[in-house]
Design an enzyme around this catalytic site. Structure first.
Site, PDB file in Angstrom:
ATOM      1  N   HIS A 100       6.377  -6.232   4.832  1.00 45.56           N
ATOM      2  CA  HIS A 100       5.254  -7.163   5.002  1.00 45.56           C
ATOM      3  C   HIS A 100       5.003  -7.345   6.495  1.00 45.56           C
ATOM      4  O   HIS A 100       5.933  -7.572   7.260  1.00 45.56           O
ATOM      5  CB  HIS A 100       5.587  -8.519   4.377  1.00 45.56           C
ATOM      6  CG  HIS A 100       4.551  -9.565   4.668  1.00 45.56           C
ATOM      7  ND1 HIS A 100       3.217  -9.388   4.392  1.00 45.56           N
ATOM      8  CD2 HIS A 100       4.644 -10.795   5.249  1.00 45.56           C
ATOM      9  CE1 HIS A 100       2.527 -10.469   4.761  1.00 45.56           C
ATOM     10  NE2 HIS A 100       3.374 -11.325   5.289  1.00 45.56           N
TER      11      HIS A 100
ATOM     12  N   TYR B  77       2.544  21.251   2.810  1.00 42.06           N
ATOM     13  CA  TYR B  77       2.735  20.724   4.162  1.00 42.06           C
ATOM     14  C   TYR B  77       4.222  20.524   4.420  1.00 42.06           C
ATOM     15  O   TYR B  77       4.978  20.192   3.508  1.00 42.06           O
ATOM     16  CB  TYR B  77       2.002  19.389   4.291  1.00 42.06           C
ATOM     17  CG  TYR B  77       2.109  18.744   5.651  1.00 42.06           C
ATOM     18  CD1 TYR B  77       1.154  18.963   6.626  1.00 42.06           C
ATOM     19  CD2 TYR B  77       3.170  17.902   5.958  1.00 42.06           C
ATOM     20  CE1 TYR B  77       1.237  18.366   7.879  1.00 42.06           C
ATOM     21  CE2 TYR B  77       3.272  17.306   7.210  1.00 42.06           C
ATOM     22  CZ  TYR B  77       2.306  17.542   8.166  1.00 42.06           C
ATOM     23  OH  TYR B  77       2.413  16.943   9.401  1.00 42.06           O
TER      24      TYR B  77
ATOM     25  N   HIS C 294       1.742  -8.675   9.578  1.00 41.48           N
ATOM     26  CA  HIS C 294       0.418  -9.186   9.931  1.00 41.48           C
ATOM     27  C   HIS C 294      -0.163  -8.264  11.008  1.00 41.48           C
ATOM     28  O   HIS C 294      -0.766  -8.738  11.973  1.00 41.48           O
ATOM     29  CB  HIS C 294       0.508 -10.619  10.474  1.00 41.48           C
ATOM     30  CG  HIS C 294       0.874 -11.649   9.459  1.00 41.48           C
ATOM     31  ND1 HIS C 294       0.235 -12.855   9.365  1.00 41.48           N
ATOM     32  CD2 HIS C 294       1.812 -11.652   8.487  1.00 41.48           C
ATOM     33  CE1 HIS C 294       0.778 -13.558   8.378  1.00 41.48           C
ATOM     34  NE2 HIS C 294       1.739 -12.861   7.839  1.00 41.48           N
TER      35      HIS C 294
END
Lengths: 237, 237, 237, 237
Positions: free
Chosen positions: C94, C228, C96
């Site tokens: 998590h 890839y 911001h």
């Protein structure tokens, strides 16, 4: 084989994160050896801080691996086509650098708004169209090279005067006379892309720089009458 | 000759990349020696990390090289005109710094939106027009200086109160009482340019700061009634 | 207990400031131990430069602390719900981070504008709605997890192909097969968010990348036909 | 006198360039000693890298110098008024940080668009009006403090829940229980200002975060029912 060139390509690859042009493994540099006709390229998906000169892969102009323990960059066929079609190229760079890629995502050419651009690039930076589904399915990476090459052929523009192109919704290819020169142009493209973006925000009705100013700056750094820099370093870099 | 000044100009040039004002060789600093009337300037196209004090070039006010092994900056004639026309200048800087150059590319003056600007610059930062094709062909770099100098003469603005100008579709010149002062102003111009850009994005109908606020900030740092800083350091720097 | 995992989670947490994804303590990483069904998470409100491996907290899938001297992250119940509902998740992050959070604040999904996005995320990055006052009052952090989980269930999208979500007016959750993979995706989300923002500024009428291009890039890095990278590293990271 | 506090204020001042909040000398930090009623503040116009703890200046609440060889910051009267009017303040910071100052230049309050803002600031960040010419002429710096203080008095907002304000066309003041706390809030203001700017660019019709979400985040970090962080560190920092 090509130990010297491998070292140069390795160093040029390390310049991409040093110039903040790549995140993780999102970029690659190659360089051509004119004698053998082979080129040396970064291996696919290897983090820059683990790269060693001996990891570099040697490839021929059909994109086939000639030497190396690792798989070459997945973009190898694009490099191969560009070297084949434009013998003047000695180095090629692919990145997803932030601002140049944002222009590519927007699907727009970058207009020449000033001398920073005109010093190194003659005219707008082209953004080539999307490949069709058929072109993608047939040979995505190869056809990316074909698309760029065809653009230059059809437009009549000179690859050395327009040292790169954007691929719509994808990213950036730049090139030059060798790997270092191609990296230099990748830095120029990113800075020019950032300034063009900010310029349009400041003045949404802005128009390109006058042609005579573009000419003045391009030709004071390039060609027979260049006077920028020192004797023997007349390419403005 | 002028060994001390060469060292100062060399150090001031190194301040440009340190303050993120230049990419590669895209900038130059000079400083005037008032006794001889010569000025010292960066050589053309030499990377900052290879520069040495003895590489600096000594030039007279007609732009002719007086001493030095290398070619002076291609912008030398611009510096020469500005020193000739404005005897109060002791140092000049040219950059393509990102945000100030974006304003130059947009062709707009930078309005004074706040005290960060008013602390160092009295009134808007001017953006002078493009040179005509004739002016470019005749003497591009010299006429760039003439254009800037004429702007100040015709507008009646004071070069020490407006320590720089933007050149449309090109870049930024700043100046000051010596090389360090000119570099300081180059940093101010870039930060002011960035904030003015963001300010207009946040409020497209923004107007300049009230004149009384601009006056208050400019004159608390400059002139007879200044009170910012310490005794003997009354220019606000 | 789980000393090895604590060390890995500690290192993954330190990657958040290293990648400029967090200011102060504004983020957290956890990782699941499949054998015990416990997960290890950063303690709440402890600055990254003071964190030690032994500070990590062990929590069960109901969000109850199993071991540790410190309180676990206040977002622990969100992590617990996501691990419970999606057994394929091995790590959760998590943050911001600036640009992804700005999209979350704007309340918009991030459209897929290019291959940088399509290489790692299949389709748009979803922005889930605000919780209602009742949902907030009942169990804010837990219901944040429920909201995200319900979005994936109801939309039928695959959490491993869409490795994260934005929470409206809040911030970003990303995940992956382990803590490092979740951090990798947090970096991708931030870069993709920045480029999508700039792209729309450059071209306000931009449309998403063609589906066939998105498919090509996603599937050259993921699934049975990926090519890839190197053998054994077929997830494109 | 106040040697310990001088050292703290000196360290807090050095945090401003470390957090990229100031260019050159464009900022200052002070802290109050509650016993003597004096505060310690940075000297005016001294570069951060030359600052020493003993350079800090001791001032009383009328703004008169009590001890120190150097002149105190020119903004000292603003700090003095704020400490006088709000006894709960223990530290004050003034900066011209890029994005917060751009909002100040735009003359707009910063709306609360998300939890990053709501975690530390209850409601919008106010932007106080310009001083009149009379207020500037009478006592510019003092009246800046009076204007901010009157805003809080008239609006009934709590200075500890809204730990700062923008001054139109000028810059930012933040505060807190001590110097470190005020610097922390200066970092928060700048990051919140940047995200609010980007948010409005992404969605020009964006509205503030729902009040219940703002309340939830503010009160999980502040007040009697806070549960973020560790025991004894309940202010969310």
């Amino acid at each position: 084989m090509l130990e010297e060139l491998k070292k140069k390509v390795w160093q040029a690859n390390l310049q991409l994160p040093a110039h903040h042009l790549v995140t993780f493994t999102w970029g690659n540099v190659s360089a051509l050896d004119r004698e053998t006709g082979y080129f040396v390229i970064k291996p696919s998906g290897v983090p820059y801080d683990e790269l060693k000169p001996e990891d570099m892969v040697v490839v021929d102009l059909d994109g086939n691996k000639v030497e190396g323990d690792l798989n070459p960059s997945s973009d190898t066929p694009t490099h191969a086509v560009l070297y084949s079609r434009f013998p003047e190229l000695g180095g090629i760079v692919h990145t997803h650098s932030t601002f140049a890629t944002s222009w590519a995502q927007s699907g727009r050419d970058i207009p020449c708004y000033g001398t920073t651009h005109a010093d190194y690039i003659y005219g707008p930076i082209p953004c080539v169209r999307n490949l069709t589904k058929e072109e993608i399915d047939e040979a995505y990476e190869k056809n990316t090279g074909v698309l760029i090459a065809d653009y230059f052929k059809e437009s009549g523009r000179d690859v050395m005067a327009v040292p790169g192109a954007l691929c719509k919704n994808h990213g950036v290819f730049t090139w030059g006379k060798d790997a270092d020169d191609a990296v230099y142009n990748a830095v120029v493209f990113e800075e020019v892309a950032k300034m063009a973006y900010v310029t349009e925000q400041i003045n949404p009705r802005v128009t390109p720089a006058p042609q005579e100013l573009q000419d003045k700056h391009y030709y004071r750094k390039h060609g027979a009458n260049a006077y920028y820099g020192q004797e023997g370093h007349r390419d403005g870099k």
